[in-house]
Design a protein around this motif. Structure first.
Motif, PDB file in Angstrom:
ATOM      1  N   PHE A  24      34.975  64.042  78.325  1.00 41.10           N
ATOM      2  CA  PHE A  24      34.538  62.988  77.409  1.00 41.10           C
ATOM      3  C   PHE A  24      34.198  63.530  76.021  1.00 41.10           C
ATOM      4  O   PHE A  24      34.354  62.815  75.033  1.00 41.10           O
TER       5      PHE A  24
ATOM      6  N   TRP B  19      38.054  57.723  70.841  1.00 40.07           N
ATOM      7  CA  TRP B  19      37.774  56.643  71.812  1.00 40.07           C
ATOM      8  C   TRP B  19      37.913  55.266  71.164  1.00 40.07           C
ATOM      9  O   TRP B  19      38.592  54.371  71.689  1.00 40.07           O
TER      10      TRP B  19
ATOM     11  N   GLY C 271      25.667  55.930  80.479  1.00 41.32           N
ATOM     12  CA  GLY C 271      27.075  56.239  80.206  1.00 41.32           C
ATOM     13  C   GLY C 271      27.626  55.350  79.115  1.00 41.32           C
ATOM     14  O   GLY C 271      28.729  54.816  79.228  1.00 41.32           O
TER      15      GLY C 271
ATOM     16  N   ASP D 101      24.038  58.970  77.428  1.00 46.84           N
ATOM     17  CA  ASP D 101      25.324  59.440  77.942  1.00 46.84           C
ATOM     18  C   ASP D 101      25.192  60.928  78.233  1.00 46.84           C
ATOM     19  O   ASP D 101      24.434  61.632  77.554  1.00 46.84           O
ATOM     20  N   ALA D 102      25.928  61.407  79.207  1.00 48.38           N
ATOM     21  CA  ALA D 102      25.870  62.825  79.580  1.00 48.38           C
ATOM     22  C   ALA D 102      26.639  63.710  78.604  1.00 48.38           C
ATOM     23  O   ALA D 102      26.401  64.916  78.537  1.00 48.38           O
TER      24      ALA D 102
ATOM     25  N   ASP E 199      21.667  62.632  81.560  1.00 50.27           N
ATOM     26  CA  ASP E 199      22.297  62.362  82.841  1.00 50.27           C
ATOM     27  C   ASP E 199      21.158  62.074  83.813  1.00 50.27           C
ATOM     28  O   ASP E 199      20.385  62.979  84.148  1.00 50.27           O
TER      29      ASP E 199
ATOM     30  N   GLN F 298      28.720  50.203  81.753  1.00 44.60           N
ATOM     31  CA  GLN F 298      30.103  49.725  81.833  1.00 44.60           C
ATOM     32  C   GLN F 298      31.030  50.897  82.129  1.00 44.60           C
ATOM     33  O   GLN F 298      31.134  51.844  81.320  1.00 44.60           O
ATOM     34  N   LEU F 299      31.724  50.850  83.260  1.00 46.07           N
ATOM     35  CA  LEU F 299      32.733  51.849  83.631  1.00 46.07           C
ATOM     36  C   LEU F 299      32.193  53.277  83.594  1.00 46.07           C
ATOM     37  O   LEU F 299      32.916  54.216  83.273  1.00 46.07           O
TER      38      LEU F 299
END
Ligand SMILES: C[S@@+](CC[C@H](N)C(=O)[O-])C[C@H]1O[C@@H](n2cnc3c(N)ncnc32)[C@H](O)[C@@H]1O
Length: 221
Positions: A15, A22, A55, A76-77, A104, A121-122
């Motif tokens: 990511f 993105w 996330g 987010d991680a 995380d 989301q996802l």
């Protein structure tokens, strides 16, 4: 380390590399907007909620919902995603309500305080032990608070992650199993509805673009 020999940094690398481009995919921005409308309609937001996003990637979902809640802590991680989210939030002039933290929830200490709601989301299909994560989420919610999870439906063929080297997450979720996971993690009044679909360029043995169905699962703490 996991049994397959990959540690958590693996997901970060994927990511981190994806973060800067993105938002160049219009399907991802459209997806965030569609989910924002669905969450607004489903959750009955009052404009005062303190929300945690898990996330959150580049922050687009929480940016789209910023005017409908009190504040969001976007987590987010991936450090790369966190940098892009912070810059998107500053450009949108929302830094007074939206804050960003690299976190995380499975491996790091939880954020301070409690929350009225958590959305994701996802993201949860990247978390191997979703049950542990959901129990941590439950512990962070004030009584009557909600968790709202948008996820991929069961993708048995693994087409969604065919482009993703060494993927160690879930190829989507069966709706009934996910609802049971929420209940087993202490949530009640669990509901699951259609959340439209997500489009994505396929890879590996799969050709062209694919369309993948998603669901929204909501539970109360
Ligand atoms: C498919 S992306 C979705 C990003 C964003 N929610 C969206 O819909 O565009 C999954 C995100 O989850 C993050 N992630 C993966 N595992 C995580 C974990 N254990 N804790 C927090 N974030 C995680 C990744 O860094 C990535 O930004």
């Amino acid at each position: 380390m996991s049994p397959s020999g990959h540690d958590h940094s693996h997901d970060h690398a994927h990511f981190d590399a994806a973060a800067s481009t993105w938002d160049a995919d219009p399907a991802k921005l459209e997806r965030a907007r569609a989910t924002a409308v669905l969450l607004r309609d489903t959750l009955g937001l009052t404009g005062t909620e303190r929300v945690l996003e898990i996330g959150g990637g580049t922050g687009q979902l929480s940016i789209a919902l910023a005017d409908h809640v009190g504040s969001v802590l976007v987590t987010d991680a991936s450090p790369g995603m966190v940098d892009v989210a912070r810059s998107n939030i500053e450009s949108a002039g929302l830094a007074d309500r939206l804050t960003v933290e690299r976190l995380d929830l499975v491996t790091d200490p939880p954020p301070q305080g409690s929350f009225d709601g958590v959305w994701a989301q996802l993201a949860l299909h990247h978390v191997r032990d979703v049950g542990v994560l959901l129990q941590r989420v439950k512990a962070l919610l004030s009584p009557g608070g909600w968790v709202a999870v948008v996820e991929l439906d069961d993708d048995r063929a693994g087409a969604f992650h065919a482009n993703y080297e060494n993927f160690t997450g879930h190829d989507g979720f069966d709706r009934t199993s996910f609802a049971n996971l929420l209940r087993d993690s202490g949530f009640h009044d669990v509901s699951v509805v259609d959340a439209g679909s997500v489009e994505k360029e396929l890879g590996g043995d799969h050709q062209g673009r694919g369309t993948f169905a998603t669901f929204l699962a909501v539970g109360r703490a």
